[in-house]
Design a protein around this motif. Structure first.
Motif, PDB file in Angstrom:
ATOM      1  N   THR A 171       0.472  -1.660  -0.126  1.00  0.00           N
ATOM      2  CA  THR A 171       0.532   0.058   0.083  1.00  0.00           C
ATOM      3  C   THR A 171       1.059   1.215  -0.583  1.00  0.00           C
ATOM      4  OG1 THR A 171      -1.235  -1.219   1.337  1.00  0.00           O
ATOM      5  CG2 THR A 171      -1.852   0.745   0.876  1.00  0.00           C
ATOM      6  N   TRP A 172       2.152   0.984   0.907  1.00  0.00           N
ATOM      7  CA  TRP A 172       2.668   3.026   0.683  1.00  0.00           C
ATOM      8  C   TRP A 172       3.785   2.468  -0.768  1.00  0.00           C
ATOM      9  CZ3 TRP A 172       4.076   6.912   2.874  1.00  0.00           C
ATOM     10  CH2 TRP A 172       5.339   6.960   2.399  1.00  0.00           C
ATOM     11  N   ARG A 173       3.434   1.154  -1.699  1.00  0.00           N
ATOM     12  CA  ARG A 173       4.163   1.912  -2.582  1.00  0.00           C
ATOM     13  C   ARG A 173       3.745   2.057  -3.396  1.00  0.00           C
ATOM     14  NH1 ARG A 173       6.474  -2.108  -6.772  1.00  0.00           N
ATOM     15  NH2 ARG A 173       6.928  -0.812  -8.682  1.00  0.00           N
ATOM     16  N   VAL A 174       2.156   1.656  -3.499  1.00  0.00           N
ATOM     17  CA  VAL A 174       1.077   2.469  -4.081  1.00  0.00           C
ATOM     18  C   VAL A 174       1.547   4.029  -4.448  1.00  0.00           C
ATOM     19  CG1 VAL A 174      -1.204   2.559  -5.065  1.00  0.00           C
ATOM     20  CG2 VAL A 174      -0.266   0.313  -4.886  1.00  0.00           C
ATOM     21  N   LEU A 176       3.188   5.698  -2.561  1.00  0.00           N
ATOM     22  CA  LEU A 176       4.861   5.934  -2.904  1.00  0.00           C
ATOM     23  C   LEU A 176       4.894   6.597  -4.612  1.00  0.00           C
ATOM     24  CD1 LEU A 176       7.897   7.662  -1.405  1.00  0.00           C
ATOM     25  CD2 LEU A 176       8.807   5.163  -2.336  1.00  0.00           C
ATOM     26  N   ASP A 177       4.823   6.027  -5.587  1.00  0.00           N
ATOM     27  CA  ASP A 177       5.491   5.770  -6.840  1.00  0.00           C
ATOM     28  C   ASP A 177       4.192   5.950  -7.736  1.00  0.00           C
ATOM     29  OD1 ASP A 177       4.536   3.395  -7.018  1.00  0.00           O
ATOM     30  OD2 ASP A 177       7.805   2.885  -6.938  1.00  0.00           O
ATOM     31  N   GLY A 178       3.124   6.084  -7.537  1.00  0.00           N
ATOM     32  CA  GLY A 178       2.147   5.907  -7.800  1.00  0.00           C
ATOM     33  C   GLY A 178       1.775   4.429  -8.626  1.00  0.00           C
ATOM     34  N   THR A 179       2.458   3.009  -8.567  1.00  0.00           N
ATOM     35  CA  THR A 179       2.592   1.899  -8.908  1.00  0.00           C
ATOM     36  C   THR A 179       0.620   1.778  -9.151  1.00  0.00           C
ATOM     37  OG1 THR A 179       4.362   1.364  -8.016  1.00  0.00           O
ATOM     38  CG2 THR A 179       2.652  -0.044  -8.306  1.00  0.00           C
ATOM     39  N   ALA A 180       0.232   0.521 -10.326  1.00  0.00           N
ATOM     40  CA  ALA A 180      -1.396   1.524 -10.664  1.00  0.00           C
ATOM     41  C   ALA A 180      -2.075  -0.009  -9.217  1.00  0.00           C
ATOM     42  CB  ALA A 180      -1.302  -0.267 -11.282  1.00  0.00           C
ATOM     43  N   PRO A 181      -2.753   0.086  -8.763  1.00  0.00           N
ATOM     44  CA  PRO A 181      -3.609  -0.498  -7.392  1.00  0.00           C
ATOM     45  C   PRO A 181      -3.587  -2.317  -8.226  1.00  0.00           C
ATOM     46  CG  PRO A 181      -4.556   1.173  -7.738  1.00  0.00           C
ATOM     47  CD  PRO A 181      -4.087   1.645  -8.865  1.00  0.00           C
ATOM     48  N   TRP A 194      -6.838  -3.678   1.343  1.00  0.00           N
ATOM     49  CA  TRP A 194      -5.973  -3.013   0.785  1.00  0.00           C
ATOM     50  C   TRP A 194      -6.573  -1.086   1.923  1.00  0.00           C
ATOM     51  CZ3 TRP A 194      -5.925  -0.833  -4.530  1.00  0.00           C
ATOM     52  CH2 TRP A 194      -5.628   0.629  -4.637  1.00  0.00           C
ATOM     53  N   HIS A 195      -7.522  -1.044   2.209  1.00  0.00           N
ATOM     54  CA  HIS A 195      -8.409  -0.523   3.439  1.00  0.00           C
ATOM     55  C   HIS A 195      -7.882  -0.468   4.462  1.00  0.00           C
ATOM     56  CE1 HIS A 195     -10.461   1.180  -0.701  1.00  0.00           C
ATOM     57  NE2 HIS A 195     -11.016   0.253  -1.114  1.00  0.00           N
ATOM     58  N   ALA A 196      -7.856  -1.368   4.878  1.00  0.00           N
ATOM     59  CA  ALA A 196      -7.481  -1.390   6.139  1.00  0.00           C
ATOM     60  C   ALA A 196      -5.870  -1.086   6.164  1.00  0.00           C
ATOM     61  CB  ALA A 196      -6.910  -2.795   7.288  1.00  0.00           C
ATOM     62  N   ALA A 197      -4.979  -1.416   5.509  1.00  0.00           N
ATOM     63  CA  ALA A 197      -3.837  -1.363   5.224  1.00  0.00           C
ATOM     64  C   ALA A 197      -3.520   0.040   5.678  1.00  0.00           C
ATOM     65  CB  ALA A 197      -3.243  -1.955   4.370  1.00  0.00           C
ATOM     66  N   ARG A 198      -3.756   0.823   4.505  1.00  0.00           N
ATOM     67  CA  ARG A 198      -3.949   2.203   4.399  1.00  0.00           C
ATOM     68  C   ARG A 198      -4.692   3.117   5.416  1.00  0.00           C
ATOM     69  NH1 ARG A 198      -6.917   5.520  -0.592  1.00  0.00           N
ATOM     70  NH2 ARG A 198      -9.000   4.795  -0.084  1.00  0.00           N
ATOM     71  N   ASP A 210      -6.735  11.045   2.694  1.00  0.00           N
ATOM     72  CA  ASP A 210      -6.476  10.188   1.168  1.00  0.00           C
ATOM     73  C   ASP A 210      -6.118   9.102   0.692  1.00  0.00           C
ATOM     74  OD1 ASP A 210      -4.975  12.043   1.292  1.00  0.00           O
ATOM     75  OD2 ASP A 210      -5.824  14.080  -0.480  1.00  0.00           O
ATOM     76  N   GLY A 211      -4.704   8.924   1.279  1.00  0.00           N
ATOM     77  CA  GLY A 211      -4.184   8.006   0.799  1.00  0.00           C
ATOM     78  C   GLY A 211      -2.529   8.724   0.022  1.00  0.00           C
TER      79      GLY A 211
END
Length: 275
Positions: A171-174, A176-181, A194-198, A210-211
């Protein structure tokens, strides 16, 4: 150096010849080949060690593949397919380079890989214990793979020390660099996870509500990256500045060609070589 040896290893994931080699031994479907090939140095393992060492895959995704893949191909067959496919891919990508170039690169990569400290690094250790190939491309790929898994083991240790779990890391990777979900969902985690991790990362101050990545999160994660680099430094210290510079020079054209196979937004997260 990671940006130079990682593309050499990565042909096993992205080149059609690598995929065909797995299929030839009965490992049809991308993920069967992936899990069997990468886990094969561990032997006919169950899912639990792979869940732990691969780190970022959801446990149900791993248990769907392991140990079932060993009914399709033995670890020895998977290892042969892995090396055969990688060598065929590299042969196609490096045919314009002279044999002396490839042999020197293989020699230096093997020297670096031989200096890797594998205590506490499971994937690095089992790859370092495999027999080296006879020809330069086989030797090059195996050494790059040992260095890659050695570095990855250290990265996982740094993530654990930072109290990041696998889905939080992705989730952090997404963020940080906009990697596709799809990268996250493609590793078996649900949207709910995913939402819980965010939310957990937001509570830690790594993400905004907002992530988006925060400055605090960037600083904290840079410490993980620095720890990873420090833990991966010994092979290059052993090779020395002159040897490392020479290997970088030799790997440059190989890495650039191999990098063209890696799709944008790949889960490897490998930056393009500059220039």
């Amino acid at each position: 150096m990671w940006t130079h040896f990682e593309p050499v290893h990565a042909v096993t994931y992205f080149h059609p010849r690598a995929r065909a080699a797995y299929e030839a031994v009965g490992l049809r479907g991308y993920w069967r080949g992936y899990f069997a090939g990468r886990a094969a140095p561990l032997g006919a393992t169950e899912a639990a060690p792979v869940i732990a060492t691969f780190f970022t895959f959801a446990p149900p995704m791993v248990t769907r593949a392991l140990p079932a893949v060993w009914r399709l191909a033995t670890p020895q067959e998977a290892l042969r397919a892995r090396l055969t496919g990688a060598v065929q891919a590299l042969a196609e990508l490096t045919y314009e380079l002279p044999e002396t170039h490839l042999a020197e690169a293989a020699d230096l990569l093997e020297k670096a890989a031989g200096a890797a400290r594998t205590a506490g690094r499971v994937l690095g250790a089992v790859n370092a214990a495999l027999p080296t190939g006879e020809y330069p491309l086989a030797r090059m790929w195996q050494a790059a793979t040992t260095l890659r898994e050695h570095r990855g083991d250290g990265h996982v240790a740094a993530l654990v020390a930072a109290d990041l779990d696998p889905v939080e890391t992705l989730t952090w990777r997404v963020a940080l660099d906009g990697t596709a979900p799809e990268y996250l969902l493609g590793r078996g985690w649900s949207e709910e996870q995913w939402h819980a991790a965010r939310e957990r990362l937001a509570q830690r101050g790594w993400l905004t509500p907002d992530g988006a990545a925060t400055d605090h999160g960037r600083v904290a994660f840079q410490a993980v990256e620095d720890a990873t680099d420090q833990a991966a430094a010994h092979p290059w210290q052993a090779l020395g500045p002159a040897g490392t510079d020479r290997l970088r020079e030799l790997l440059e054209p190989i890495a650039r060609t191999c990098h063209t196979l890696i799709p944008a937004g790949s889960p490897i997260g490998l930056p393009a070589l500059p220039g």
